[in-house]
Design an enzyme around this catalytic site. Structure first.
Site, PDB file in Angstrom:
ATOM      1  N   PRO A   1       0.849  -1.201   0.000  1.00  0.00           N
ATOM      2  CA  PRO A   1       0.000   0.000   0.000  1.00  0.00           C
ATOM      3  C   PRO A   1       0.877   1.241   0.000  1.00  0.00           C
ATOM      4  O   PRO A   1       1.730   1.406   0.871  1.00  0.00           O
ATOM      5  CB  PRO A   1      -0.782  -0.142   1.319  1.00  0.00           C
ATOM      6  CG  PRO A   1       0.114  -0.942   2.215  1.00  0.00           C
ATOM      7  CD  PRO A   1       0.907  -1.860   1.320  1.00  0.00           C
TER       8      PRO A   1
ATOM      9  N   CYS B   1       3.578   3.147   9.656  1.00  0.00           N
ATOM     10  CA  CYS B   1       3.786   4.432   8.986  1.00  0.00           C
ATOM     11  C   CYS B   1       4.666   5.349   9.838  1.00  0.00           C
ATOM     12  O   CYS B   1       4.369   5.580  11.016  1.00  0.00           O
ATOM     13  CB  CYS B   1       2.444   5.106   8.709  1.00  0.00           C
ATOM     14  SG  CYS B   1       2.616   6.767   7.980  1.00  0.00           S
TER      15      CYS B   1
ATOM     16  N   LYS C   1       0.511  -4.527   9.265  1.00  0.00           N
ATOM     17  CA  LYS C   1       1.787  -4.169   8.642  1.00  0.00           C
ATOM     18  C   LYS C   1       2.552  -3.300   9.628  1.00  0.00           C
ATOM     19  O   LYS C   1       2.026  -2.284  10.105  1.00  0.00           O
ATOM     20  CB  LYS C   1       1.576  -3.417   7.329  1.00  0.00           C
ATOM     21  CG  LYS C   1       2.870  -3.150   6.564  1.00  0.00           C
ATOM     22  CD  LYS C   1       2.597  -2.559   5.180  1.00  0.00           C
ATOM     23  CE  LYS C   1       3.871  -2.475   4.355  1.00  0.00           C
ATOM     24  NZ  LYS C   1       4.833  -1.470   4.848  1.00  0.00           N
TER      25      LYS C   1
ATOM     26  N   ASN D   1       9.181  -7.344   3.843  1.00  0.00           N
ATOM     27  CA  ASN D   1       9.066  -6.126   3.043  1.00  0.00           C
ATOM     28  C   ASN D   1      10.310  -5.273   3.232  1.00  0.00           C
ATOM     29  O   ASN D   1      10.814  -5.147   4.334  1.00  0.00           O
ATOM     30  CB  ASN D   1       7.806  -5.361   3.486  1.00  0.00           C
ATOM     31  CG  ASN D   1       7.649  -4.005   2.828  1.00  0.00           C
ATOM     32  OD1 ASN D   1       7.352  -3.028   3.502  1.00  0.00           O
ATOM     33  ND2 ASN D   1       7.829  -3.920   1.537  1.00  0.00           N
ATOM     34  N   GLY D   2      10.789  -4.697   2.120  1.00  0.00           N
ATOM     35  CA  GLY D   2      11.908  -3.769   2.195  1.00  0.00           C
ATOM     36  C   GLY D   2      12.976  -4.043   1.161  1.00  0.00           C
ATOM     37  O   GLY D   2      13.581  -5.124   1.153  1.00  0.00           O
TER      38      GLY D   2
ATOM     39  N   GLY E   1       7.168  -2.772  -3.112  1.00  0.00           N
ATOM     40  CA  GLY E   1       6.585  -1.443  -3.068  1.00  0.00           C
ATOM     41  C   GLY E   1       7.191  -0.491  -4.076  1.00  0.00           C
ATOM     42  O   GLY E   1       6.692  -0.333  -5.187  1.00  0.00           O
TER      43      GLY E   1
END
Length: 325
Positions: free
Chosen positions: A20, A107, A151, A213-214, A237
Protein backbone atom coordinates in the site's frame (compact mmCIF):
# COMPACT_ATOMS: atom_id res chain seq x y z
CA UNK A 1 -6.16 -19.60 18.95
CA UNK A 2 -8.64 -19.81 16.09
CA UNK A 3 -7.43 -17.42 13.39
CA UNK A 4 -9.65 -16.80 10.38
CA UNK A 5 -7.36 -16.93 7.34
CA UNK A 6 -9.87 -16.34 4.55
CA UNK A 7 -8.28 -16.08 1.12
CA UNK A 8 -4.76 -16.25 2.59
CA UNK A 9 -4.94 -20.02 3.06
CA UNK A 10 -5.66 -20.48 -0.66
CA UNK A 11 -2.53 -18.73 -1.91
CA UNK A 12 0.47 -20.63 -3.20
CA UNK A 13 3.63 -19.79 -1.28
CA UNK A 14 5.62 -17.70 -1.48
CA UNK A 15 2.91 -15.24 -2.46
CA UNK A 16 4.01 -11.91 -3.94
CA UNK A 17 1.98 -8.86 -3.02
CA UNK A 18 1.76 -5.16 -3.83
CA UNK A 19 2.48 -2.72 -1.00
CA UNK A 20 0.00 0.00 0.00
CA UNK A 21 1.49 3.33 -1.10
CA UNK A 22 -0.34 6.54 -0.24
CA UNK A 23 -1.41 8.60 -3.25
CA UNK A 24 0.03 5.86 -5.50
CA UNK A 25 -1.91 2.59 -5.22
CA UNK A 26 -5.30 4.12 -5.94
CA UNK A 27 -8.02 2.40 -7.95
CA UNK A 28 -6.64 3.58 -11.30
CA UNK A 29 -3.10 2.38 -10.63
CA UNK A 30 -4.24 -0.96 -9.19
CA UNK A 31 -6.34 -1.69 -12.26
CA UNK A 32 -3.34 -1.03 -14.49
CA UNK A 33 -1.18 -3.26 -12.29
CA UNK A 34 -3.55 -6.25 -12.31
CA UNK A 35 -3.95 -5.91 -16.08
CA UNK A 36 -0.23 -6.03 -16.91
CA UNK A 37 1.32 -8.03 -14.07
CA UNK A 38 -1.10 -9.33 -11.47
CA UNK A 39 0.22 -9.65 -7.88
CA UNK A 40 -1.26 -12.34 -5.64
CA UNK A 41 -2.82 -9.64 -3.42
CA UNK A 42 -3.25 -5.86 -3.64
CA UNK A 43 -3.81 -3.29 -0.89
CA UNK A 44 -5.58 0.05 -0.94
CA UNK A 45 -3.82 3.22 0.11
CA UNK A 46 -3.89 3.60 3.87
CA UNK A 47 -7.15 5.09 5.12
CA UNK A 48 -8.01 6.89 8.36
CA UNK A 49 -10.48 4.87 10.42
CA UNK A 50 -11.21 8.06 12.37
CA UNK A 51 -12.09 9.89 9.16
CA UNK A 52 -14.39 7.10 8.03
CA UNK A 53 -16.33 7.47 11.27
CA UNK A 54 -16.95 11.19 10.64
CA UNK A 55 -19.76 12.02 8.15
CA UNK A 56 -17.81 14.68 6.27
CA UNK A 57 -14.56 12.77 6.49
CA UNK A 58 -16.18 9.63 5.14
CA UNK A 59 -17.37 11.41 2.01
CA UNK A 60 -13.86 12.68 1.28
CA UNK A 61 -12.11 9.40 2.11
CA UNK A 62 -14.35 6.83 0.42
CA UNK A 63 -12.68 7.28 -3.02
CA UNK A 64 -9.60 5.65 -1.47
CA UNK A 65 -11.77 2.56 -1.00
CA UNK A 66 -13.10 2.34 -4.55
CA UNK A 67 -12.22 -0.97 -6.14
CA UNK A 68 -13.15 -3.20 -9.04
CA UNK A 69 -13.84 -6.94 -9.05
CA UNK A 70 -10.76 -7.43 -11.23
CA UNK A 71 -8.55 -6.45 -8.28
CA UNK A 72 -9.47 -9.32 -5.96
CA UNK A 73 -8.19 -10.36 -3.55
CA UNK A 74 -7.95 -6.81 -2.23
CA UNK A 75 -7.17 -5.70 1.32
CA UNK A 76 -8.23 -2.34 2.78
CA UNK A 77 -5.59 -0.80 5.03
CA UNK A 78 -6.77 1.29 8.00
CA UNK A 79 -4.98 3.30 10.66
CA UNK A 80 -6.16 4.68 14.00
CA UNK A 81 -5.23 4.96 17.67
CA UNK A 82 -8.83 4.47 18.80
CA UNK A 83 -10.17 0.90 19.02
CA UNK A 84 -13.80 2.02 18.84
CA UNK A 85 -13.10 3.92 15.59
CA UNK A 86 -11.25 0.89 14.23
CA UNK A 87 -14.24 -1.31 15.01
CA UNK A 88 -16.66 0.98 13.18
CA UNK A 89 -14.36 1.40 10.20
CA UNK A 90 -13.72 -2.34 9.98
CA UNK A 91 -17.48 -2.93 9.90
CA UNK A 92 -17.84 -0.45 7.04
CA UNK A 93 -14.93 -1.94 5.10
CA UNK A 94 -16.31 -5.45 5.52
CA UNK A 95 -19.70 -4.28 4.29
CA UNK A 96 -18.04 -2.75 1.22
CA UNK A 97 -16.95 -6.24 0.21
CA UNK A 98 -13.20 -6.23 0.78
CA UNK A 99 -11.39 -9.55 1.07
CA UNK A 100 -9.38 -8.49 4.12
CA UNK A 101 -8.49 -5.65 6.49
CA UNK A 102 -4.94 -4.60 7.32
CA UNK A 103 -3.99 -2.32 10.21
CA UNK A 104 -1.10 0.05 9.58
CA UNK A 105 1.29 -0.05 12.53
CA UNK A 106 4.36 1.03 10.61
CA UNK A 107 3.79 4.43 8.99
CA UNK A 108 6.66 6.75 10.04
CA UNK A 109 4.86 10.02 9.25
CA UNK A 110 5.18 12.39 12.21
CA UNK A 111 1.60 13.66 11.97
CA UNK A 112 0.25 10.09 12.03
CA UNK A 113 2.55 9.14 14.89
CA UNK A 114 1.45 12.15 16.96
CA UNK A 115 -2.06 10.72 16.80
CA UNK A 116 -0.72 7.53 18.35
CA UNK A 117 -1.26 5.66 15.08
CA UNK A 118 1.03 4.07 12.51
CA UNK A 119 4.45 3.19 13.93
CA UNK A 120 3.50 4.81 17.25
CA UNK A 121 1.45 1.66 17.97
CA UNK A 122 4.78 -0.10 18.55
CA UNK A 123 5.12 1.95 21.73
CA UNK A 124 1.83 0.66 23.15
CA UNK A 125 1.46 -3.12 22.95
CA UNK A 126 -1.93 -3.06 24.67
CA UNK A 127 -3.36 -0.55 22.20
CA UNK A 128 -2.01 -2.56 19.28
CA UNK A 129 -3.73 -5.69 20.55
CA UNK A 130 -6.98 -3.80 21.14
CA UNK A 131 -6.90 -2.44 17.58
CA UNK A 132 -6.59 -5.96 16.15
CA UNK A 133 -9.37 -7.32 18.33
CA UNK A 134 -11.57 -4.32 17.55
CA UNK A 135 -11.10 -4.80 13.81
CA UNK A 136 -12.13 -8.43 14.21
CA UNK A 137 -15.18 -7.33 16.19
CA UNK A 138 -16.12 -4.86 13.45
CA UNK A 139 -15.94 -7.61 10.85
CA UNK A 140 -18.22 -9.72 13.08
CA UNK A 141 -20.62 -6.77 13.46
CA UNK A 142 -20.92 -6.70 9.67
CA UNK A 143 -21.83 -10.38 9.60
CA UNK A 144 -18.68 -11.12 7.60
CA UNK A 145 -15.72 -13.40 8.14
CA UNK A 146 -12.73 -11.73 6.48
CA UNK A 147 -9.16 -11.88 7.85
CA UNK A 148 -7.44 -9.08 9.78
CA UNK A 149 -3.72 -8.49 9.28
CA UNK A 150 -1.05 -6.01 10.41
CA UNK A 151 1.79 -4.17 8.64
CA UNK A 152 4.53 -2.99 10.98
CA UNK A 153 8.25 -2.48 11.58
CA UNK A 154 11.02 -3.93 13.75
CA UNK A 155 10.53 -1.20 16.33
CA UNK A 156 10.17 2.53 16.79
CA UNK A 157 13.58 3.85 17.83
CA UNK A 158 15.24 0.46 18.30
CA UNK A 159 14.70 -3.09 17.13
CA UNK A 160 12.38 -4.79 19.66
CA UNK A 161 11.17 -7.61 17.44
CA UNK A 162 11.52 -10.24 20.18
CA UNK A 163 9.03 -8.36 22.38
CA UNK A 164 6.85 -6.68 19.75
CA UNK A 165 6.05 -9.63 17.50
CA UNK A 166 4.84 -11.96 20.30
CA UNK A 167 2.56 -9.18 21.55
CA UNK A 168 0.95 -8.94 18.11
CA UNK A 169 0.68 -12.71 17.83
CA UNK A 170 -1.33 -12.81 21.07
CA UNK A 171 -4.15 -10.96 19.27
CA UNK A 172 -4.18 -13.50 16.45
CA UNK A 173 -3.78 -11.59 13.17
CA UNK A 174 -3.94 -13.74 10.05
CA UNK A 175 -0.82 -12.13 8.59
CA UNK A 176 1.93 -9.80 9.77
CA UNK A 177 3.87 -7.88 7.14
CA UNK A 178 7.24 -6.85 8.53
CA UNK A 179 9.03 -3.87 7.03
CA UNK A 180 12.52 -4.88 8.08
CA UNK A 181 13.60 -1.52 9.51
CA UNK A 182 12.73 0.54 12.57
CA UNK A 183 10.71 3.73 12.32
CA UNK A 184 13.86 5.71 13.15
CA UNK A 185 15.72 4.11 10.26
CA UNK A 186 12.96 5.07 7.80
CA UNK A 187 14.34 3.80 4.47
CA UNK A 188 17.80 5.24 5.04
CA UNK A 189 19.54 1.90 5.68
CA UNK A 190 19.29 -1.47 3.93
CA UNK A 191 16.39 -3.63 5.09
CA UNK A 192 17.39 -6.21 7.70
CA UNK A 193 16.11 -9.39 6.07
CA UNK A 194 17.82 -11.53 8.70
CA UNK A 195 15.18 -10.14 11.06
CA UNK A 196 12.42 -11.36 8.76
CA UNK A 197 13.94 -14.83 9.19
CA UNK A 198 13.82 -14.31 12.95
CA UNK A 199 10.18 -13.23 12.72
CA UNK A 200 9.38 -16.48 10.91
CA UNK A 201 11.00 -18.38 13.79
CA UNK A 202 9.04 -16.44 16.42
CA UNK A 203 5.73 -16.92 14.58
CA UNK A 204 6.24 -20.66 13.99
CA UNK A 205 3.25 -22.61 15.23
CA UNK A 206 1.12 -19.51 15.84
CA UNK A 207 -0.94 -19.84 12.66
CA UNK A 208 0.01 -16.30 11.61
CA UNK A 209 1.76 -15.90 8.26
CA UNK A 210 4.79 -13.62 7.81
CA UNK A 211 5.37 -11.35 4.81
CA UNK A 212 8.75 -9.66 4.42
CA UNK A 213 9.07 -6.13 3.04
CA UNK A 214 11.91 -3.77 2.20
CA UNK A 215 14.28 -3.16 -0.75
CA UNK A 216 12.84 -5.91 -2.95
CA UNK A 217 13.96 -5.30 -6.53
CA UNK A 218 11.93 -7.75 -8.61
CA UNK A 219 10.24 -11.17 -8.63
CA UNK A 220 13.51 -13.13 -8.78
CA UNK A 221 14.88 -11.18 -5.80
CA UNK A 222 11.61 -11.71 -3.92
CA UNK A 223 11.79 -15.46 -4.38
CA UNK A 224 15.40 -15.57 -3.22
CA UNK A 225 14.50 -13.62 -0.07
CA UNK A 226 11.52 -15.89 0.63
CA UNK A 227 13.72 -18.97 0.28
CA UNK A 228 16.45 -17.52 2.50
CA UNK A 229 14.11 -16.38 5.28
CA UNK A 230 11.25 -18.87 5.13
CA UNK A 231 8.76 -16.02 4.76
CA UNK A 232 5.31 -17.01 3.53
CA UNK A 233 5.24 -14.04 1.19
CA UNK A 234 7.11 -10.96 0.01
CA UNK A 235 5.75 -7.44 -0.47
CA UNK A 236 7.09 -5.20 -3.23
CA UNK A 237 6.58 -1.44 -3.07
CA UNK A 238 8.86 1.18 -4.57
CA UNK A 239 9.91 -1.10 -7.45
CA UNK A 240 6.39 -0.78 -8.89
CA UNK A 241 6.85 2.89 -9.85
CA UNK A 242 6.66 3.20 -13.63
CA UNK A 243 6.65 -0.58 -13.96
CA UNK A 244 3.16 -2.14 -14.07
CA UNK A 245 4.90 -5.25 -15.42
CA UNK A 246 6.78 -5.85 -12.14
CA UNK A 247 4.69 -8.90 -11.23
CA UNK A 248 4.69 -10.35 -14.77
CA UNK A 249 7.07 -13.26 -15.40
CA UNK A 250 8.05 -11.73 -18.75
CA UNK A 251 7.93 -8.13 -17.57
CA UNK A 252 11.56 -7.14 -18.13
CA UNK A 253 12.78 -4.88 -20.94
CA UNK A 254 9.40 -3.42 -21.90
CA UNK A 255 9.88 -1.23 -25.01
CA UNK A 256 9.69 2.53 -24.58
CA UNK A 257 6.67 2.78 -26.86
CA UNK A 258 4.72 0.26 -24.78
CA UNK A 259 5.75 1.95 -21.54
CA UNK A 260 4.46 5.30 -22.80
CA UNK A 261 1.29 3.77 -24.23
CA UNK A 262 0.43 2.33 -20.81
CA UNK A 263 1.29 5.66 -19.17
CA UNK A 264 -1.36 7.29 -21.36
CA UNK A 265 -3.82 4.50 -20.57
CA UNK A 266 -3.15 5.01 -16.86
CA UNK A 267 -3.74 8.74 -17.24
CA UNK A 268 -7.05 8.26 -19.01
CA UNK A 269 -8.26 5.87 -16.33
CA UNK A 270 -7.16 8.25 -13.56
CA UNK A 271 -9.04 11.11 -15.22
CA UNK A 272 -12.12 8.94 -15.74
CA UNK A 273 -12.25 7.90 -12.08
CA UNK A 274 -10.99 10.95 -10.22
CA UNK A 275 -11.87 14.14 -12.11
CA UNK A 276 -13.29 16.47 -9.46
CA UNK A 277 -12.21 14.08 -6.72
CA UNK A 278 -8.39 14.07 -6.75
CA UNK A 279 -5.86 16.49 -8.16
CA UNK A 280 -4.46 15.65 -11.58
CA UNK A 281 -1.08 16.75 -10.22
CA UNK A 282 -0.81 13.43 -8.36
CA UNK A 283 -0.06 11.77 -11.69
CA UNK A 284 3.25 13.64 -11.89
CA UNK A 285 5.12 11.12 -9.72
CA UNK A 286 4.05 8.42 -12.17
CA UNK A 287 5.33 10.42 -15.15
CA UNK A 288 8.73 10.72 -13.48
CA UNK A 289 8.84 6.93 -13.25
CA UNK A 290 7.36 5.98 -16.63
CA UNK A 291 9.54 8.45 -18.57
CA UNK A 292 12.90 7.17 -17.42
CA UNK A 293 15.87 5.30 -18.84
CA UNK A 294 15.60 6.07 -22.56
CA UNK A 295 16.97 8.81 -24.87
CA UNK A 296 15.00 12.02 -24.50
CA UNK A 297 13.30 10.90 -21.27
CA UNK A 298 14.28 14.04 -19.37
CA UNK A 299 12.91 16.26 -22.11
CA UNK A 300 9.64 14.30 -22.08
CA UNK A 301 9.34 14.48 -18.28
CA UNK A 302 9.72 18.26 -18.36
CA UNK A 303 6.95 18.57 -20.93
CA UNK A 304 4.67 16.16 -19.03
CA UNK A 305 4.93 18.34 -15.93
CA UNK A 306 2.98 21.02 -17.80
CA UNK A 307 0.14 18.68 -18.80
CA UNK A 308 -3.19 19.17 -17.08
CA UNK A 309 -5.38 16.45 -18.58
CA UNK A 310 -5.24 13.12 -20.39
CA UNK A 311 -5.58 14.68 -23.82
CA UNK A 312 -2.52 16.90 -23.36
CA UNK A 313 -0.51 13.91 -22.08
CA UNK A 314 -1.54 11.85 -25.11
CA UNK A 315 -0.62 14.67 -27.49
CA UNK A 316 2.73 15.24 -25.78
CA UNK A 317 3.60 11.55 -25.99
CA UNK A 318 2.51 11.31 -29.63
CA UNK A 319 4.66 14.30 -30.56
CA UNK A 320 7.64 12.84 -28.66
CA UNK A 321 7.31 9.44 -30.34
CA UNK A 322 7.03 11.11 -33.71
CA UNK A 323 10.54 12.43 -33.16
CA UNK A 324 12.13 9.58 -31.21
CA UNK A 325 10.43 6.27 -32.01
Amino acid sequence: MDIHMGFWKKLRKPFLVLAPLDDVTDAAFRRIIVKYGRPDVVWTEFVSADGLMHPEGRKAILPKLWFDESERPIVAQLFSAFPEKMRGAAKLVAELGFDGIDINMGCPDKAINKQGAGAACIRDFGLAQDLIRSAKAGVHDAGKDIPVSVKTRLGFDTDILEEWLPALLEAGPAVITLHARTRKEMSDVPAHWDRVARAVEIAAGSGTLIIGNGDVRDLAHARVLAAETGADGVMLGRAIFGNPWLFAEDGEDVPMTERLRVMVEHTRLYEELFTGVKSFDLMRKHYHAYAHGFPGAKELRIRLMDCRDARSVEETVAEFLGRHA
